[in-house]
Design a protein around this motif. Structure first.
Motif, PDB file in Angstrom:
ATOM      1  N   ARG A  51       0.838  -1.206   0.000  1.00  0.00           N
ATOM      2  CA  ARG A  51       0.000   0.000   0.000  1.00  0.00           C
ATOM      3  C   ARG A  51       0.869   1.252   0.000  1.00  0.00           C
ATOM      4  N   ILE A  55       1.552   4.324  -2.877  1.00  0.00           N
ATOM      5  CA  ILE A  55       1.493   5.749  -2.546  1.00  0.00           C
ATOM      6  C   ILE A  55       2.813   6.432  -2.903  1.00  0.00           C
ATOM      7  N   GLU A 100      -2.512   3.666   4.704  1.00  0.00           N
ATOM      8  CA  GLU A 100      -2.827   4.725   3.735  1.00  0.00           C
ATOM      9  C   GLU A 100      -2.882   6.090   4.415  1.00  0.00           C
TER      10      GLU A 100
END
Length: 167
Positions: A51, A55, A100
């Motif tokens: 994740r 990003i 996140e």
């Protein structure tokens, strides 16, 4: 191609870049070792790592696979849209949400999210998760911002052996 001048050599660019700041090299290695000792489930590590890689847009991190950590290619491909996926448990979705938010808007992580994590992982587990996510975030950005992640691709051959190719 690296965005800064780094020493020549046969080691990966990230290693050579760390030699420019030797006072950090030892700390980075110690952090890597601490993360390796983390009691957090390896599957959660791999999901968090991916994740944050998405990003950070870190090529090395996106191509890296920890094959024995229980995450399939299908699951890794779904990490970007984890909330809508049926491939992840409620706990995994919670951890991915935290990763996140940690990587994009850490100052506004809601108390409710922390409380739900504590219910799932305990206080020590949340502290551990935070430090693990911090390592993936920091090193991924180090490589991505300095262009160290563009210099090679990490892939596995048919026998499962790691192959490093230069771009």
């Amino acid at each position: 191609m690296a965005r800064i001048e780094i020493p020549d050599g046969d080691t990966p660019e990230v290693v050579r870049a760390l030699t420019l700041a030797p006072h950090f090299a030892e700390v980075v290695w110690a952090y890597e070792q601490a993360v390796a000792k983390s009691p957090l489930d390896r599957r959660l590590h791999e999901l968090v790592r991916m994740r944050i890689a998405l990003i950070n847009e870190c090529v090395v991190c996106l191509n890296w696979r920890n094959k024995d950590w229980g995450v399939t290619e299908e699951e890794l491909a779904a990490v970007g849209d984890y909330a809508a996926s049926d491939l992840f448990s409620a706990q995994e979705k919670l951890v991915l949400e935290y990763a996140e938010r940690f990587a994009t808007d850490s100052a506004r992580i809601a108390d409710d999210l922390i409380e739900r994590l504590v219910e799932q992982l305990g206080a020590a587990g949340v502290a551990d998760l935070t430090l693990v996510a911090g390592k993936y975030l920091a090193m991924g950005r180090f490589m991505q911002v300095l262009g160290l992640d563009q210099a090679c691709n990490l892939v596995f051959d048919d026998s499962g052996e790691l192959v490093v190719t230069t771009a």
